[in-house]
Enzyme design. Sequence first.
Site, PDB file in Angstrom:
ATOM      1  N   GLY A   7      10.502   3.024  -0.247  1.00  0.00           N
ATOM      2  CA  GLY A   7      11.869   2.744  -0.665  1.00  0.00           C
ATOM      3  C   GLY A   7      12.319   1.345  -0.288  1.00  0.00           C
ATOM      4  O   GLY A   7      13.348   0.861  -0.745  1.00  0.00           O
ATOM      5  N   ARG A   8      11.527   0.726   0.576  1.00  0.00           N
ATOM      6  CA  ARG A   8      11.920  -0.634   0.995  1.00  0.00           C
ATOM      7  C   ARG A   8      10.706  -1.459   1.396  1.00  0.00           C
ATOM      8  O   ARG A   8      10.809  -2.429   2.133  1.00  0.00           O
ATOM      9  CB  ARG A   8      12.876  -0.559   2.159  1.00  0.00           C
ATOM     10  CG  ARG A   8      12.301   0.264   3.306  1.00  0.00           C
ATOM     11  CD  ARG A   8      13.099   0.078   4.514  1.00  0.00           C
ATOM     12  NE  ARG A   8      12.681   0.983   5.544  1.00  0.00           N
ATOM     13  CZ  ARG A   8      13.003   0.824   6.797  1.00  0.00           C
ATOM     14  NH1 ARG A   8      13.723  -0.188   7.163  1.00  0.00           N
ATOM     15  NH2 ARG A   8      12.603   1.689   7.685  1.00  0.00           N
TER      16      ARG A   8
ATOM     17  N   ASP B 267      19.227   0.859   0.755  1.00  0.00           N
ATOM     18  CA  ASP B 267      19.441  -0.522   0.318  1.00  0.00           C
ATOM     19  C   ASP B 267      18.148  -1.333   0.221  1.00  0.00           C
ATOM     20  O   ASP B 267      18.176  -2.505  -0.148  1.00  0.00           O
ATOM     21  CB  ASP B 267      20.441  -1.233   1.254  1.00  0.00           C
ATOM     22  CG  ASP B 267      19.938  -1.293   2.691  1.00  0.00           C
ATOM     23  OD1 ASP B 267      18.795  -0.832   2.956  1.00  0.00           O
ATOM     24  OD2 ASP B 267      20.669  -1.803   3.560  1.00  0.00           O
TER      25      ASP B 267
ATOM     26  N   ARG C  23       3.467  -6.525   6.970  1.00  0.00           N
ATOM     27  CA  ARG C  23       2.600  -5.591   7.675  1.00  0.00           C
ATOM     28  C   ARG C  23       1.215  -5.582   7.045  1.00  0.00           C
ATOM     29  O   ARG C  23       1.086  -5.622   5.825  1.00  0.00           O
ATOM     30  CB  ARG C  23       3.240  -4.205   7.578  1.00  0.00           C
ATOM     31  CG  ARG C  23       2.479  -3.120   8.261  1.00  0.00           C
ATOM     32  CD  ARG C  23       3.385  -1.949   8.561  1.00  0.00           C
ATOM     33  NE  ARG C  23       3.653  -1.137   7.378  1.00  0.00           N
ATOM     34  CZ  ARG C  23       4.398  -0.031   7.406  1.00  0.00           C
ATOM     35  NH1 ARG C  23       4.957   0.372   8.542  1.00  0.00           N
ATOM     36  NH2 ARG C  23       4.606   0.667   6.316  1.00  0.00           N
TER      37      ARG C  23
ATOM     38  N   ARG D  62      -1.002   7.946   2.963  1.00  0.00           N
ATOM     39  CA  ARG D  62      -0.513   8.892   3.970  1.00  0.00           C
ATOM     40  C   ARG D  62      -0.910  10.306   3.591  1.00  0.00           C
ATOM     41  O   ARG D  62      -1.239  10.570   2.423  1.00  0.00           O
ATOM     42  CB  ARG D  62       1.029   8.809   4.009  1.00  0.00           C
ATOM     43  CG  ARG D  62       1.545   7.407   4.223  1.00  0.00           C
ATOM     44  CD  ARG D  62       2.822   7.133   3.415  1.00  0.00           C
ATOM     45  NE  ARG D  62       3.135   5.698   3.401  1.00  0.00           N
ATOM     46  CZ  ARG D  62       3.894   5.083   4.291  1.00  0.00           C
ATOM     47  NH1 ARG D  62       4.474   5.774   5.245  1.00  0.00           N
ATOM     48  NH2 ARG D  62       4.091   3.785   4.241  1.00  0.00           N
TER      49      ARG D  62
ATOM     50  N   ASP E 272       4.567  11.964   6.090  1.00  0.00           N
ATOM     51  CA  ASP E 272       4.629  10.696   5.350  1.00  0.00           C
ATOM     52  C   ASP E 272       4.416   9.504   6.282  1.00  0.00           C
ATOM     53  O   ASP E 272       4.316   8.367   5.820  1.00  0.00           O
ATOM     54  CB  ASP E 272       5.961  10.545   4.604  1.00  0.00           C
ATOM     55  CG  ASP E 272       7.164  10.722   5.506  1.00  0.00           C
ATOM     56  OD1 ASP E 272       7.318  11.812   6.082  1.00  0.00           O
ATOM     57  OD2 ASP E 272       7.943   9.767   5.661  1.00  0.00           O
ATOM     58  N   ASN E 273       4.333   9.751   7.572  1.00  0.00           N
ATOM     59  CA  ASN E 273       4.081   8.657   8.518  1.00  0.00           C
ATOM     60  C   ASN E 273       2.695   8.758   9.151  1.00  0.00           C
ATOM     61  O   ASN E 273       2.423   8.108  10.155  1.00  0.00           O
ATOM     62  CB  ASN E 273       5.150   8.659   9.618  1.00  0.00           C
ATOM     63  CG  ASN E 273       6.527   8.274   9.080  1.00  0.00           C
ATOM     64  OD1 ASN E 273       6.628   7.596   8.060  1.00  0.00           O
ATOM     65  ND2 ASN E 273       7.574   8.709   9.754  1.00  0.00           N
TER      66      ASN E 273
ATOM     67  N   ASP F 236       3.994   3.274  10.802  1.00  0.00           N
ATOM     68  CA  ASP F 236       5.450   3.474  10.753  1.00  0.00           C
ATOM     69  C   ASP F 236       6.069   3.618  12.136  1.00  0.00           C
ATOM     70  O   ASP F 236       6.431   4.714  12.585  1.00  0.00           O
ATOM     71  CB  ASP F 236       5.816   4.669   9.856  1.00  0.00           C
ATOM     72  CG  ASP F 236       5.918   4.239   8.395  1.00  0.00           C
ATOM     73  OD1 ASP F 236       5.577   3.078   8.088  1.00  0.00           O
ATOM     74  OD2 ASP F 236       6.341   5.055   7.564  1.00  0.00           O
TER      75      ASP F 236
HETATM   76  P1  AMP Z   1      11.010   5.940   7.433  1.00  0.00           P
HETATM   77  O1  AMP Z   1      12.035   6.689   8.203  1.00  0.00           O
HETATM   78  O2  AMP Z   1      11.097   4.458   7.569  1.00  0.00           O
HETATM   79  O3  AMP Z   1       9.632   6.467   7.630  1.00  0.00           O
HETATM   80  O4  AMP Z   1      11.391   6.196   5.906  1.00  0.00           O
HETATM   81  C1  AMP Z   1      11.440   7.468   5.290  1.00  0.00           C
HETATM   82  C2  AMP Z   1      11.698   7.292   3.810  1.00  0.00           C
HETATM   83  O5  AMP Z   1      12.972   6.677   3.595  1.00  0.00           O
HETATM   84  C3  AMP Z   1      10.698   6.403   3.098  1.00  0.00           C
HETATM   85  O6  AMP Z   1      10.538   6.881   1.790  1.00  0.00           O
HETATM   86  C4  AMP Z   1      11.369   5.057   3.114  1.00  0.00           C
HETATM   87  O7  AMP Z   1      10.910   4.217   2.089  1.00  0.00           O
HETATM   88  C5  AMP Z   1      12.814   5.441   2.896  1.00  0.00           C
HETATM   89  N1  AMP Z   1      13.740   4.436   3.464  1.00  0.00           N
HETATM   90  C6  AMP Z   1      13.979   4.195   4.765  1.00  0.00           C
HETATM   91  N2  AMP Z   1      14.888   3.222   4.916  1.00  0.00           N
HETATM   92  C7  AMP Z   1      15.236   2.821   3.671  1.00  0.00           C
HETATM   93  C8  AMP Z   1      16.146   1.850   3.154  1.00  0.00           C
HETATM   94  N3  AMP Z   1      16.888   1.082   3.953  1.00  0.00           N
HETATM   95  N4  AMP Z   1      16.220   1.724   1.810  1.00  0.00           N
HETATM   96  C9  AMP Z   1      15.496   2.489   0.993  1.00  0.00           C
HETATM   97  N5  AMP Z   1      14.637   3.435   1.407  1.00  0.00           N
HETATM   98  C10 AMP Z   1      14.506   3.604   2.736  1.00  0.00           C
HETATM   99 MG    MG Z   2       7.843   6.221   7.018  1.00  0.00          MG
END
Ligand code: AMP
Ligand code: MG
Length: 491
Positions: free
Chosen positions: A91-92, A124, A175, A182, A250-251, A260
């Site tokens: 997502g980012r 975002d 990174r 995953r 997913d991590n 992650d």
């Molecule tokens: P994470 O907690 O970083 O492992 O993210 C879990 C999910 O949320 C993943 O699909 C990320 O891509 C998405 N995600 C986390 N932060 C953001 C952000 N600021 N904008 C868009 N997607 C996000």
């Molecule tokens: Mg993640």
Amino acid sequence: MSTPFRFVHRYAALPASFHAAVEPTPVATPTLLAFNTALAAELGFDRTDYGDDAALAALFSGNRVPTGATPIALAYAGHQFGNFVPQLGDGRAILMGEVEDLQGRLRDIQWKGAGRTPYSRGGDGRAALGPVLREYLVSEAMHALGVPTTRALAAVATGEPVYRDTPLPGAVLTRVAASHIRIGTFQYFAARGDTDGVRQLADHVIARHYPTAAEPATYLRLLEQIADRQCALIARWLQLGFIHGVMNTDNVAVSGETLDYGPCAFMEAFAPDTVFSAIDRQGRYAYGEQPRILPWNLARLAETLLPLLDPSEDRAIEKAMGVLNTVPTLLAAYWLEGFRRKLGLTTAEDGDTALIQSLLQAMHQGAADFTLTFRQLAAYAAGDTRVRQGFKDPQAFDAWGIDWRARLAREGTDPAQLALGARLRRVNPAYIPRNHRVQEVISAAIEGGDLAPFQRLLAVVTQPWEDREADAAYAVPATAAERITQTFCGT
Ligand code: AMP
Ligand code: MG
């Protein structure tokens, strides 16, 4: 400008359902905060050839997409705190491609925080400076500690705020990973009943990470090898007091690298129920739960592979269970092997598990610092008894110390020799990124724009094995006033 990286595009060549094309969203005023010269050299990237800091900031913010890149976001799903989410995805984060490094290995290179993607949902697409610096520090420390991990190549401030509970400075982390595939990537296709997708992904993973599972492609062998690397990895975490914090499927990277870094942290006083993550209210991912979560995560992977294991579902389950049932034993074996080394033992005795457990129990009761206790064993072997002072009741350590010396004597290890040599000091680090130090350097960066404390801590934790007088303050646990008990994802 010629391409700064030797790109190969294996993942982008997989079917359209695996990813989405996306361009980074430019940022206002990119400033280079950190750049990993040693890692860049491994990738054949020459900083001086490429340009000045401004050129690097433009590159590593996503403002200038490197020549030869094919920017994509990857599709994946995942179990988050036990609940299945069928679509997550990058997502980012934007994968620019795989880079062939100087040893001929393929490494993913990804910009994290580079803007929205088709998988952003309500987010975002951005990252805040604090989590970027934490990931940079902790992943590079883990690498120095010999733990398989993704790496940090660069950090850039965007000059734009990101809005979380409060406005925070934004940043982008570049990174480098063996890959970003995953367990959740397998789940993404399995959840759609797309067995062909699972098979194509499995074949890709075999080719990239597990070539010995390839001929003929045995997916059971793949499961076995992923399980093996995960057991080795989690054992390493446990031996360093590391708490990942969000072991959602997913991590979990199928390559066996730590992936992650969110609200991760290193435990100080030994206590198996230690949790730092502010979002982990049930303690699902506490230090001592990690060995139980691993088989749970691997079972989720195994489920996705069932259609590939055998045409009969019953037989497929039987085969998968054959692998899954070995996981606790395998993990216990890696655990024992590693902790034996932490005690300087070179032989195996039946009582070794009990010997290790009794030290951990004394540390737990005595609130002794995990890292420092093991580090000070070398000095203790030479008769320096400072290690006792770390225990609330130093006598609890004394009893264990007698057992340990007796055990060393039985295998013919002379404690004085052990104290002098590198055997203990090469497995029990002096320096880890202690949580209060990490927080301190993040605060300095956010509040004063001062990156010097970050650079200093990075230098300390990436040379974890040698005691240095000048760095002595980094080796000691937080005082009660300094202690940080919560960490945040910052997403
Ligand atoms: P994470 O907690 O970083 O492992 O993210 C879990 C999910 O949320 C993943 O699909 C990320 O891509 C998405 N995600 C986390 N932060 C953001 C952000 N600021 N904008 C868009 N997607 C996000
Ligand atoms: Mg993640």
